[in-house]
Design a protein around this motif. Structure first.
Motif, PDB file in Angstrom:
ATOM      1  N   VAL A 145      39.262  52.774  51.000  1.00  0.00           N
ATOM      2  CA  VAL A 145      39.730  51.402  50.815  1.00  0.00           C
ATOM      3  C   VAL A 145      39.289  50.919  49.440  1.00  0.00           C
ATOM      4  O   VAL A 145      38.152  51.168  49.022  1.00  0.00           O
ATOM      5  N   ALA A 146      40.185  50.226  48.741  1.00  0.00           N
ATOM      6  CA  ALA A 146      39.835  49.610  47.463  1.00  0.00           C
ATOM      7  C   ALA A 146      40.258  48.153  47.482  1.00  0.00           C
ATOM      8  O   ALA A 146      41.258  47.790  48.112  1.00  0.00           O
ATOM      9  N   ILE A 147      39.487  47.313  46.818  1.00  0.00           N
ATOM     10  CA  ILE A 147      39.810  45.898  46.697  1.00  0.00           C
ATOM     11  C   ILE A 147      40.419  45.672  45.322  1.00  0.00           C
ATOM     12  O   ILE A 147      39.813  46.029  44.310  1.00  0.00           O
ATOM     13  N   ARG A 148      41.607  45.085  45.297  1.00  0.00           N
ATOM     14  CA  ARG A 148      42.308  44.853  44.031  1.00  0.00           C
ATOM     15  C   ARG A 148      42.639  43.373  43.887  1.00  0.00           C
ATOM     16  O   ARG A 148      43.167  42.755  44.822  1.00  0.00           O
ATOM     17  N   ALA A 149      42.360  42.831  42.722  1.00  0.00           N
ATOM     18  CA  ALA A 149      42.724  41.452  42.396  1.00  0.00           C
ATOM     19  C   ALA A 149      43.903  41.460  41.440  1.00  0.00           C
ATOM     20  O   ALA A 149      43.967  42.289  40.529  1.00  0.00           O
ATOM     21  N   GLY A 150      44.857  40.550  41.646  1.00  0.00           N
ATOM     22  CA  GLY A 150      46.032  40.485  40.791  1.00  0.00           C
ATOM     23  C   GLY A 150      47.227  41.171  41.420  1.00  0.00           C
ATOM     24  O   GLY A 150      47.150  41.716  42.529  1.00  0.00           O
ATOM     25  N   PRO A 151      48.355  41.195  40.725  1.00  0.00           N
ATOM     26  CA  PRO A 151      49.579  41.814  41.252  1.00  0.00           C
ATOM     27  C   PRO A 151      49.393  43.302  41.497  1.00  0.00           C
ATOM     28  O   PRO A 151      48.712  43.981  40.737  1.00  0.00           O
ATOM     29  N   LEU A 152      49.996  43.806  42.567  1.00  0.00           N
ATOM     30  CA  LEU A 152      49.915  45.223  42.890  1.00  0.00           C
ATOM     31  C   LEU A 152      51.077  45.977  42.269  1.00  0.00           C
ATOM     32  O   LEU A 152      52.197  45.488  42.243  1.00  0.00           O
ATOM     33  N   LYS A 153      50.812  47.197  41.798  1.00  0.00           N
ATOM     34  CA  LYS A 153      51.854  48.005  41.176  1.00  0.00           C
ATOM     35  C   LYS A 153      52.051  49.347  41.857  1.00  0.00           C
ATOM     36  O   LYS A 153      53.144  49.891  41.842  1.00  0.00           O
ATOM     37  N   ASP A 154      50.983  49.914  42.440  1.00  0.00           N
ATOM     38  CA  ASP A 154      51.055  51.261  42.991  1.00  0.00           C
ATOM     39  C   ASP A 154      51.800  51.261  44.318  1.00  0.00           C
ATOM     40  O   ASP A 154      51.288  50.802  45.334  1.00  0.00           O
ATOM     41  N   LYS A 161      46.577  41.745  52.562  1.00  0.00           N
ATOM     42  CA  LYS A 161      46.162  40.620  51.734  1.00  0.00           C
ATOM     43  C   LYS A 161      44.968  39.912  52.359  1.00  0.00           C
ATOM     44  O   LYS A 161      44.979  39.552  53.533  1.00  0.00           O
ATOM     45  N   LEU A 162      43.935  39.726  51.536  1.00  0.00           N
ATOM     46  CA  LEU A 162      42.739  39.033  51.994  1.00  0.00           C
ATOM     47  C   LEU A 162      42.769  37.553  51.644  1.00  0.00           C
ATOM     48  O   LEU A 162      41.990  36.766  52.197  1.00  0.00           O
ATOM     49  N   GLY A 163      43.648  37.178  50.724  1.00  0.00           N
ATOM     50  CA  GLY A 163      43.759  35.778  50.332  1.00  0.00           C
ATOM     51  C   GLY A 163      44.071  35.644  48.858  1.00  0.00           C
ATOM     52  O   GLY A 163      44.426  36.621  48.189  1.00  0.00           O
ATOM     53  N   GLU A 164      43.955  34.428  48.362  1.00  0.00           N
ATOM     54  CA  GLU A 164      44.149  34.160  46.937  1.00  0.00           C
ATOM     55  C   GLU A 164      42.960  33.378  46.424  1.00  0.00           C
ATOM     56  O   GLU A 164      42.456  32.469  47.090  1.00  0.00           O
ATOM     57  N   LEU A 240      33.496  30.754  26.275  1.00  0.00           N
ATOM     58  CA  LEU A 240      34.240  30.366  27.462  1.00  0.00           C
ATOM     59  C   LEU A 240      34.760  31.613  28.170  1.00  0.00           C
ATOM     60  O   LEU A 240      35.016  32.642  27.544  1.00  0.00           O
ATOM     61  N   ALA A 241      34.936  31.507  29.485  1.00  0.00           N
ATOM     62  CA  ALA A 241      35.431  32.632  30.261  1.00  0.00           C
ATOM     63  C   ALA A 241      36.333  32.128  31.376  1.00  0.00           C
ATOM     64  O   ALA A 241      36.115  31.050  31.933  1.00  0.00           O
ATOM     65  N   ARG A 242      37.360  32.908  31.696  1.00  0.00           N
ATOM     66  CA  ARG A 242      38.233  32.619  32.836  1.00  0.00           C
ATOM     67  C   ARG A 242      37.805  33.511  33.994  1.00  0.00           C
ATOM     68  O   ARG A 242      37.863  34.742  33.921  1.00  0.00           O
ATOM     69  N   LEU A 243      37.339  32.876  35.085  1.00  0.00           N
ATOM     70  CA  LEU A 243      36.747  33.616  36.184  1.00  0.00           C
ATOM     71  C   LEU A 243      37.268  33.114  37.522  1.00  0.00           C
ATOM     72  O   LEU A 243      37.818  32.013  37.615  1.00  0.00           O
ATOM     73  N   ALA A 244      37.079  33.916  38.556  1.00  0.00           N
ATOM     74  CA  ALA A 244      37.452  33.496  39.900  1.00  0.00           C
ATOM     75  C   ALA A 244      36.551  32.359  40.355  1.00  0.00           C
ATOM     76  O   ALA A 244      35.337  32.376  40.117  1.00  0.00           O
ATOM     77  N   ALA A 245      37.156  31.380  41.014  1.00  0.00           N
ATOM     78  CA  ALA A 245      36.398  30.200  41.436  1.00  0.00           C
ATOM     79  C   ALA A 245      35.243  30.566  42.353  1.00  0.00           C
ATOM     80  O   ALA A 245      34.170  29.955  42.287  1.00  0.00           O
ATOM     81  N   PHE A 246      35.426  31.580  43.222  1.00  0.00           N
ATOM     82  CA  PHE A 246      34.336  31.934  44.132  1.00  0.00           C
ATOM     83  C   PHE A 246      33.131  32.477  43.376  1.00  0.00           C
ATOM     84  O   PHE A 246      31.990  32.366  43.823  1.00  0.00           O
ATOM     85  N   GLN A 247      33.378  33.073  42.187  1.00  0.00           N
ATOM     86  CA  GLN A 247      32.287  33.603  41.376  1.00  0.00           C
ATOM     87  C   GLN A 247      31.371  32.519  40.848  1.00  0.00           C
ATOM     88  O   GLN A 247      30.163  32.705  40.751  1.00  0.00           O
ATOM     89  N   VAL A 248      31.970  31.394  40.469  1.00  0.00           N
ATOM     90  CA  VAL A 248      31.222  30.370  39.732  1.00  0.00           C
ATOM     91  C   VAL A 248      31.029  29.096  40.541  1.00  0.00           C
ATOM     92  O   VAL A 248      30.562  28.098  40.007  1.00  0.00           O
ATOM     93  N   LYS A 249      31.393  29.132  41.815  1.00  0.00           N
ATOM     94  CA  LYS A 249      31.268  27.933  42.649  1.00  0.00           C
ATOM     95  C   LYS A 249      29.844  27.394  42.644  1.00  0.00           C
ATOM     96  O   LYS A 249      29.615  26.201  42.426  1.00  0.00           O
ATOM     97  N   GLU A 270      44.931  34.260  41.712  1.00  0.00           N
ATOM     98  CA  GLU A 270      45.146  35.704  41.772  1.00  0.00           C
ATOM     99  C   GLU A 270      45.044  36.154  43.224  1.00  0.00           C
ATOM    100  O   GLU A 270      44.086  35.798  43.910  1.00  0.00           O
ATOM    101  N   PRO A 271      46.022  36.930  43.700  1.00  0.00           N
ATOM    102  CA  PRO A 271      45.916  37.473  45.056  1.00  0.00           C
ATOM    103  C   PRO A 271      44.858  38.571  45.103  1.00  0.00           C
ATOM    104  O   PRO A 271      44.617  39.266  44.109  1.00  0.00           O
ATOM    105  N   VAL A 272      44.236  38.716  46.245  1.00  0.00           N
ATOM    106  CA  VAL A 272      43.245  39.772  46.456  1.00  0.00           C
ATOM    107  C   VAL A 272      43.683  40.589  47.671  1.00  0.00           C
ATOM    108  O   VAL A 272      43.944  40.031  48.739  1.00  0.00           O
ATOM    109  N   HIS A 273      43.793  41.903  47.488  1.00  0.00           N
ATOM    110  CA  HIS A 273      44.243  42.795  48.555  1.00  0.00           C
ATOM    111  C   HIS A 273      43.220  43.894  48.807  1.00  0.00           C
ATOM    112  O   HIS A 273      42.531  44.335  47.876  1.00  0.00           O
ATOM    113  N   ALA A 274      43.175  44.338  50.041  1.00  0.00           N
ATOM    114  CA  ALA A 274      42.532  45.603  50.373  1.00  0.00           C
ATOM    115  C   ALA A 274      43.648  46.638  50.433  1.00  0.00           C
ATOM    116  O   ALA A 274      44.628  46.459  51.154  1.00  0.00           O
ATOM    117  N   VAL A 275      43.553  47.696  49.651  1.00  0.00           N
ATOM    118  CA  VAL A 275      44.606  48.700  49.592  1.00  0.00           C
ATOM    119  C   VAL A 275      44.064  50.031  50.096  1.00  0.00           C
ATOM    120  O   VAL A 275      42.879  50.338  49.972  1.00  0.00           O
TER     121      VAL A 275
END
Length: 301
Positions: A145-154, A161-164, A240-249, A270-275
């Motif tokens: 299992v891998a966790i991927r953030a962002g659009p899926l291509k493979d 989907k785990l959420g956004e 400055l950095a653009r980060l996921a809200a859960f990271q910097v909450k 960004e969507p987050v999936h377990a693939v």
């Protein structure tokens, strides 16, 4: 004793497909390989066995007597392997080694905190966790299992989907003591915009500027390999950095980081999936249990 780095069942499967499809090119298409790679694999197999399996000619391939014997036995062994895997996949008791790959932010803030509960619930499972923001090939890395953030291509992968997660641009108070907080997207050009040292699905920072969606490139004096490293540089006041809200909450709540241009945020998520590899529909119980555990526990709000 066979070398551990030789995938003998994989070689058998390719060889059987070459025989059944009548050539290297057809087998290559079936495995998404090049004909040259398939030919080299069969040649490597022949060298290891010390026997010629096929005679090659302009009219096609012809099995040698040794090749016929090896083909028949390979078919039986592969059938036995499939039966064994099917039996393991339908087992009701999760057990065995589970290799998980996750990006560093998700691993740090979600995955690792869930590990003790998961292992207590499924004591027959052992976890092998790799945290990296690099996108890996699950088959090559033998990952379940891998966790991927962002659009899926493979397209080979099955995804749950785990959420956004909402994305936010942040900076430290120490940084804003030296540089004025930007009030418009255009003012970001004067700021140190920290980014990643590898290509991402979303390369820039999406913002709204007077009703028009714009993308600002992260151009600064430092690039990093993962989101947690980027967070630490932002906390240190480098830029400055653009980060996921859960990271910097927690950082925002404690005043260690300040959100920037929130009124210009276009709903950046960004969507987050377990693939995982599972097109055949037979998932090992340990993989199903892990996916269910993630789905039940992970919340981005």
């Amino acid at each position: 004793m066979a070398r551990l780095d030789v995938n003998r069942f994989g070689e058998m499967e390719v060889f059987v497909r070459v025989v059944e499809l009548g050539g290297f090119s057809a087998a290559a298409r079936a495995f998404r390989m090049t004909p040259s790679a398939v030919s080299k694999l069969v040649a490597r197999l022949e060298r290891r066995l010390g026997a010629r399996l096929v005679n090659r000619s302009t009219r096609g391939l012809q099995l040698t007597p040794e090749g016929c014997t090896f083909y028949e036995r390979s078919v039986r062994l592969l059938a036995d392997l499939e039966e064994a895997e099917r039996g393991a996949a339908t087992s009701d008791v999760p057990c065995g080694r589970l290799r998980v790959n996750a990006n560093v932010p998700f691993g740090t803030h979600f995955l690792l905190p869930l590990v003790p509960e998961f292992l207590a619930r499924y004591p027959g499972v052992s976890l092998d966790i790799v945290l990296t923001d690099a996108v890996i090939d699950l088959l090559d890395e033998r990952t379940d299992v891998a966790i991927r953030a962002g659009p899926l291509k493979d397209s080979r992968l099955v995804a749950r989907k785990l959420g956004e997660t909402r994305m936010v641009i942040v900076g430290a108070p120490a940084y804003f003591q030296r540089f004025a907080m930007p009030r418009t997207p255009g003012e970001l050009e004067a700021h140190n915009r920290l980014g990643f040292g590898y290509a991402r699905a979303v390369e820039g920072w999406p913002l709204m500027d007077q009703g028009v969606k714009v993308t600002v490139a992260p151009v600064g004096n430092a690039q990093v390999s993962d989101g947690e490293a980027l967070r630490h540089l932002a906390l240190a006041g480098l830029g400055l950095a653009r980060l996921a809200a859960f990271q910097v909450k927690a950082d925002i709540a404690a005043g260690r980081l300040l959100p920037v241009l929130e009124d210009c945020n276009p709903g950046d998520t960004e969507p987050v999936h377990a693939v995982f590899l599972g097109q055949g529909g037979h998932l090992p119980a340990r993989v199903r249990a892990f996916l269910d555990h993630l789905t039940d526990r992970v919340r981005f709000t």
